[in-house]
Design an enzyme around this catalytic site. Structure first.
Site, mmCIF file in Angstrom:
data_model
loop_
_atom_site.group_PDB
_atom_site.id
_atom_site.type_symbol
_atom_site.label_atom_id
_atom_site.label_comp_id
_atom_site.label_asym_id
_atom_site.label_seq_id
_atom_site.Cartn_x
_atom_site.Cartn_y
_atom_site.Cartn_z
ATOM 1 N N TRP A 56 -3.883 -10.809 1.706
ATOM 2 C CA TRP A 56 -2.551 -10.155 1.779
ATOM 3 C C TRP A 56 -2.526 -9.065 0.712
ATOM 4 O O TRP A 56 -2.560 -9.357 -0.481
ATOM 5 C CB TRP A 56 -1.473 -11.211 1.511
ATOM 6 C CG TRP A 56 -0.067 -10.698 1.388
ATOM 7 C CD1 TRP A 56 0.389 -9.410 1.499
ATOM 8 C CD2 TRP A 56 1.091 -11.496 1.109
ATOM 9 N NE1 TRP A 56 1.740 -9.355 1.326
ATOM 10 C CE2 TRP A 56 2.206 -10.618 1.073
ATOM 11 C CE3 TRP A 56 1.302 -12.857 0.885
ATOM 12 C CZ2 TRP A 56 3.503 -11.065 0.813
ATOM 13 C CZ3 TRP A 56 2.594 -13.295 0.632
ATOM 14 C CH2 TRP A 56 3.672 -12.414 0.599
ATOM 15 N N GLU A 57 -2.485 -7.798 1.171
ATOM 16 C CA GLU A 57 -2.498 -6.667 0.235
ATOM 17 C C GLU A 57 -1.168 -5.936 0.304
ATOM 18 O O GLU A 57 -0.989 -5.118 1.191
ATOM 19 C CB GLU A 57 -3.652 -5.728 0.565
ATOM 20 C CG GLU A 57 -5.009 -6.441 0.478
ATOM 21 C CD GLU A 57 -6.204 -5.523 0.674
ATOM 22 O OE1 GLU A 57 -6.075 -4.305 0.462
ATOM 23 O OE2 GLU A 57 -7.262 -6.033 1.039
ATOM 24 N N TYR A 58 -0.256 -6.202 -0.610
ATOM 25 C CA TYR A 58 -0.220 -7.243 -1.624
ATOM 26 C C TYR A 58 1.194 -7.778 -1.671
ATOM 27 O O TYR A 58 2.122 -7.051 -1.292
ATOM 28 C CB TYR A 58 -0.550 -6.651 -3.019
ATOM 29 C CG TYR A 58 -1.970 -6.148 -3.134
ATOM 30 C CD1 TYR A 58 -3.023 -7.019 -3.386
ATOM 31 C CD2 TYR A 58 -2.241 -4.787 -2.978
ATOM 32 C CE1 TYR A 58 -4.334 -6.550 -3.507
ATOM 33 C CE2 TYR A 58 -3.548 -4.323 -3.095
ATOM 34 C CZ TYR A 58 -4.582 -5.200 -3.352
ATOM 35 O OH TYR A 58 -5.857 -4.736 -3.447
#
Ligand SMILES: *[C@@H]1O[C@H](CO)[C@@H](O)[C@H](O)[C@H]1NC(C)=O
Ligand SMILES: *[C@@H]1O[C@H](CO)[C@@H](O)[C@H](O)[C@H]1NC(C)=O
Ligand SMILES: *[C@@H]1O[C@H](CO)[C@@H](O)[C@H](O)[C@H]1NC(C)=O
Ligand SMILES: *[C@@H]1O[C@H](CO)[C@@H](O)[C@H](O)[C@H]1NC(C)=O
Ligand SMILES: *[C@@H]1O[C@H](CO)[C@@H](O)[C@H](O)[C@H]1NC(C)=O
Length: 376
Positions: free
Chosen positions: A133-135
């Site tokens: 997961w960014e971010y």
């Protein structure tokens, strides 16, 4: 016989274990499923863990979405990479981070995601699950991520009990530093405690420190040391070690690509030299390692190893590229060992030149002289 029967009856029916400690010596790499490299051509002897990258989430049901190619690539991947562990990675840089924030905000959404991820991993014989997961954008999203890790761990343990199979591994790709203090941004910090308790390992993405968003100066985008800023791999790893995550659960990232600029003046060609924009616009200044090796040979480039930052760069005329070569990979792997880390990973499989960087990580050249890199 009798004794073991009695002991067996004493075991409680539900055991929620904490995350198992990641075994030392993780050598991992991500395999983009769009890669031209077929899974059967991955040299698994260089790696202990291989990530299938990526699956996405349905934005309303939060179940994993499989594209038509995934249906045949996932079985091809999991049957090819053994004895390396096959890990199903979800998200990535191109994913919409708002879907992850909606999913993790709400317990029902988290449960839908968790159950779908475990079902899919088991259906395709993966050994683990990875979230990239960014971010998370603020402290609330970091807290939601911590809840997700906890509930994912509980569900994975229950699945292990019900299926009588070893629990799926849980890993997560994370920012290069455990806290973000970028100017103009909301400060936020990963929950080192939740990671320590519930996640097998985290993979800080120690690269992209410079790039197209900084067009006026060349940069070493994955440098180990920087005397003048905190944007470096050594700093990022230090923050992770200080975050409460045990060192053996930290898996340091290394890029199999460089970032390229056009020099303003070919006579000024160091790291931080004036540039007039990126080079290789068609790939936003990104050059994979095999393209860099080709540029160095065919472009008659001057190749420099920079001892201070532990990074390589090369230039020919006004073309300039900064990257990790086999020597910087060897030093970074030594650094990771000296720091007691769990291991390292590469982004990404298929970018290498004759597996030169993969080999450098796994079988460092014993003749490489030792620099005084640990004194800084
Ligand atoms: C880069 O230089 C140009 C021209 O001097 C300037 O307009 C631009 O703002 C600079 N970009 C950054 C990100 O500093
Ligand atoms: C780097 O981080 C340390 C503490 O983490 C801080 O004291 C220092 O001011 C930072 N340096 C720079 C150049 O931002
Ligand atoms: C390659 O570069 C070197 C040094 O810059 C120069 O002496 C040599 O003539 C060049 N060779 C070719 C084939 O361009
Ligand atoms: C590496 O870069 C070259 C040159 O841009 C390109 O032709 C090739 O497809 C790239 N390989 C991968 C795996 O992206
Ligand atoms: C970098 O370190 C190596 C090994 O100690 C040494 O041979 C080389 O001269 C150094 N290079 C520079 C530019 O300091």
């Amino acid at each position: 016989m009798g004794v073991s029967k009695i002991l067996f009856l004493c075991i409680p029916l539900i055991i929620i274990s904490s995350a198992t400690t990641a075994s030392s010596g993780i050598k991992a790499a991500y395999w983009p499923s769009s890669s031209a490299l077929p899974p059967s051509a991955i040299p698994t002897s260089y790696f202990t863990h291989l990530f299938y990258a990526f699956l996405q989430l349905d934005p309303t049901t939060f179940q994993l979405l499989l594209t038509p190619p995934d249906h045949h690539l996932m079985p091809a991947f999991t049957s090819s990479v053994s004895p390396a562990k096959a890990i199903l990675s979800i998200g990535g840089q191109a994913a919409d981070s708002r879907i992850f924030s909606s999913m993790s905000r709400n317990p029902d959404n988290r449960a839908a995601f968790i159950q779908s991820s475990i079902r899919t991993a088991r259906a395709y014989s993966f050994d683990g699950l990875d979230l990239d997961w960014e971010y998370p954008a603020d402290p609330q999203q970091m807290a939601d991520l911590a809840s997700l890790y906890q509930e994912w761990r509980e569900a994975v343990d229950q699945d292990s009990l019900a299926s009588a199979k070893p629990p799926l591994l849980i890993s997560s790709a994370v920012y290069f530093a455990s806290s973000f203090f970028l100017p103009g941004d909301v400060p936020r910090t990963y929950s080192g405690d939740a990671i320590g308790l519930y996640v097998d390992f985290v993979s800080p993405m120690c690269y992209d420190y410079a790039g197209a968003w900084q067009p006026n100066f060349t940069g070493a985008h994955a440098l180990l040391y920087d005397g003048s800023s905190n944007v470096s791999t050594s700093y990022g790893i230090a923050t992770w070690k200080g975050s409460g995550v045990p060192a053996e659960k930290i898996v340091m990232g290394m890029p199999v690509y460089g970032r390229a600029w056009r020099l303003e003046d070919p006579r000024q060609h160091g790291i931080g030299a004036p540039a007039v924009g990126i080079w290789q616009e068609e790939t936003l200044g990104v050059m994979n390692y095999s393209a860099i090796v080709e540029f160095n040979q065919e472009g008659n480039a001057t190749v420099v190893f920079d001892n201070d930052s532990v990074s390589a760069y090369s230039y020919a005329g006004t073309d300039w590229v900064g990257y990790d070569d086999a020597i910087s990979v060897e030093y970074k792997v030594k650094f990771a060992k000296a720091q007691g880390l769990g291991g390292y990973f590469f982004w990404a499989l298929g970018f290498d030149s004759h597996w030169e960087l993969a080999k450098a990580g796994t079988y460092p050249n014993p003749n490489t002289p030792t620099l005084f890199v640990f004194s800084k």
